[in-house]
Design a protein around this motif. Structure first.
Motif, PDB file in Angstrom:
ATOM      1  N   VAL A  79      -7.835  -5.884   4.203  1.00 51.86           N
ATOM      2  CA  VAL A  79      -8.130  -6.707   3.038  1.00 51.86           C
ATOM      3  C   VAL A  79      -8.642  -8.034   3.568  1.00 51.86           C
ATOM      4  O   VAL A  79      -8.008  -8.652   4.416  1.00 51.86           O
TER       5      VAL A  79
ATOM      6  N   GLY B  65       0.824  -1.206   0.000  1.00 52.87           N
ATOM      7  CA  GLY B  65       0.000   0.000   0.000  1.00 52.87           C
ATOM      8  C   GLY B  65       0.854   1.250   0.000  1.00 52.87           C
ATOM      9  O   GLY B  65       1.937   1.266   0.581  1.00 52.87           O
TER      10      GLY B  65
ATOM     11  N   ILE C 258      -6.377   0.289   6.487  1.00 50.88           N
ATOM     12  CA  ILE C 258      -7.064  -0.418   5.414  1.00 50.88           C
ATOM     13  C   ILE C 258      -6.957  -1.917   5.674  1.00 50.88           C
ATOM     14  O   ILE C 258      -5.880  -2.425   5.975  1.00 50.88           O
TER      15      ILE C 258
ATOM     16  N   SER D 144      -7.654  -4.593 -12.053  1.00 50.68           N
ATOM     17  CA  SER D 144      -7.294  -3.284 -11.510  1.00 50.68           C
ATOM     18  C   SER D 144      -8.464  -2.319 -11.618  1.00 50.68           C
ATOM     19  O   SER D 144      -9.385  -2.527 -12.383  1.00 50.68           O
TER      20      SER D 144
ATOM     21  N   TYR E   1      -1.734  -4.526  -4.952  1.00 50.53           N
ATOM     22  CA  TYR E   1      -1.165  -3.198  -4.764  1.00 50.53           C
ATOM     23  C   TYR E   1      -2.312  -2.223  -4.540  1.00 50.53           C
ATOM     24  O   TYR E   1      -3.222  -2.135  -5.360  1.00 50.53           O
ATOM     25  N   ILE E   2      -2.283  -1.510  -3.414  1.00 50.78           N
ATOM     26  CA  ILE E   2      -3.331  -0.559  -3.054  1.00 50.78           C
ATOM     27  C   ILE E   2      -2.714   0.830  -2.972  1.00 50.78           C
ATOM     28  O   ILE E   2      -1.696   1.026  -2.309  1.00 50.78           O
ATOM     29  N   SER E   3      -3.345   1.787  -3.626  1.00 54.54           N
ATOM     30  CA  SER E   3      -2.835   3.153  -3.621  1.00 54.54           C
ATOM     31  C   SER E   3      -3.941   4.119  -3.190  1.00 54.54           C
ATOM     32  O   SER E   3      -5.003   4.153  -3.795  1.00 54.54           O
TER      33      SER E   3
ATOM     34  N   TYR F 294      -4.438  -6.165  -8.788  1.00 59.86           N
ATOM     35  CA  TYR F 294      -4.147  -7.523  -8.334  1.00 59.86           C
ATOM     36  C   TYR F 294      -3.582  -8.313  -9.497  1.00 59.86           C
ATOM     37  O   TYR F 294      -4.120  -8.278 -10.598  1.00 59.86           O
TER      38      TYR F 294
ATOM     39  N   ILE G  41     -11.788  -4.711   0.118  1.00 59.20           N
ATOM     40  CA  ILE G  41     -10.897  -3.700   0.697  1.00 59.20           C
ATOM     41  C   ILE G  41     -11.782  -2.751   1.483  1.00 59.20           C
ATOM     42  O   ILE G  41     -12.737  -2.202   0.941  1.00 59.20           O
TER      43      ILE G  41
ATOM     44  N   ILE H 255      -9.428   5.038  -3.532  1.00 57.25           N
ATOM     45  CA  ILE H 255      -8.415   3.986  -3.508  1.00 57.25           C
ATOM     46  C   ILE H 255      -8.343   3.312  -4.871  1.00 57.25           C
ATOM     47  O   ILE H 255      -9.361   2.903  -5.422  1.00 57.25           O
ATOM     48  N   ASP H 256      -7.150   3.211  -5.413  1.00 56.53           N
ATOM     49  CA  ASP H 256      -6.900   2.434  -6.621  1.00 56.53           C
ATOM     50  C   ASP H 256      -6.294   1.107  -6.182  1.00 56.53           C
ATOM     51  O   ASP H 256      -5.583   1.045  -5.191  1.00 56.53           O
ATOM     52  N   TYR H 257      -6.560   0.050  -6.931  1.00 58.12           N
ATOM     53  CA  TYR H 257      -5.961  -1.234  -6.597  1.00 58.12           C
ATOM     54  C   TYR H 257      -5.609  -1.995  -7.868  1.00 58.12           C
ATOM     55  O   TYR H 257      -6.165  -1.748  -8.936  1.00 58.12           O
TER      56      TYR H 257
END
Length: 145
Positions: A50, A37, A48, A141, A114-116, A132, A85, A128-130
Motif C-alpha cells: 500500500v 488484510g 501486497i 470501498s 481493510y484489504i480482502s 477505507y 494497492i 481484491i476488495d478494499y
C-alpha cells in the motif's frame, strides 16, 4: 493509635509513589493507521503493498488461505493521489491498478484500510476488495463481483 497512623501514612506514600512510577512505565495508547488484510480465496496470495504519494506505507506479506494480518502504521498526512494497492503476479508483472482518492492533507490517525483477497487465479492475478474508513467520516470501498 500512632502505629495505625504511621502504617496508613506509609501505605499512602507507597501508593502515590507506585502511581507516579506506573505513569511513566505504561505508555499511552497509540492512534495508529491500521492496515488489515485477509485471504479466503482458497490459495496463497502474493505480497501486497500500500503506497501513498509514491512511498510504500505498508506491506502485507503473502497470506495463506484463511489467514489475516494486521499492521499498525504511524499516522501520516495523506498526499495527493490517494492510495495505491499493488502486488506482483507469478509472471513478475506488477499490478498497481487499484487506486482510490482520499482527502489530501488529512491525517490517517485512527483510520483503517481493510484489504480482502477474494480470488487468486492460476497466473497469480488476484481479485481484491478494499474498504477505507477515517474519523473524518470518509468511507471508500470497492468489491469485485
Amino acid at each position: 493509635m500512632k502505629k495505625n497512623v504511621l502504617i496508613f501514612s506509609l501505605v499512602l506514600v507507597a501508593i502515590i509513589a507506585l502511581a507516579f512510577v506506573l505513569r511513566f512505565a505504561v505508555s499511552a495508547p497509540k492512534e495508529d493507521f491500521v492496515v488489515s488484510g485477509d485471504n479466503y480465496s482458497g490459495s496463497t496470495s502474493s505480497e501486497i503493498t500500500v503506497s501513498n504519494g509514491g512511498k510504500v506505507v505498508a506491506t502485507i506479506p503473502a497470506l495463506k488461505n484463511e489467514t489475516t494480518k494486521e499492521i499498525n502504521v504511524e499516522p501520516f498526512d495523506v498526499k495527493s493521489g490517494g492510495f495505491v494497492i499493488s502486488y506482483i503476479d507469478k509472471s513478475g508483472k506488477k499490478h498497481d491498478d487499484i487506486q482510490f482518492d482520499v482527502t489530501s492533507g488529512k491525517s490517517t490517525m485512527n483510520s483503517t484500510l481493510y484489504i480482502s483477497v477474494t480470488e487468486v487465479k492460476e497466473d497469480g492475478t488476484m481479485n481484491i476488495d478494499y474498504s477505507y474508513s477515517s474519523v473524518n467520516g470518509e468511507e471508500i470501498s470497492s468489491q469485485t463481483n
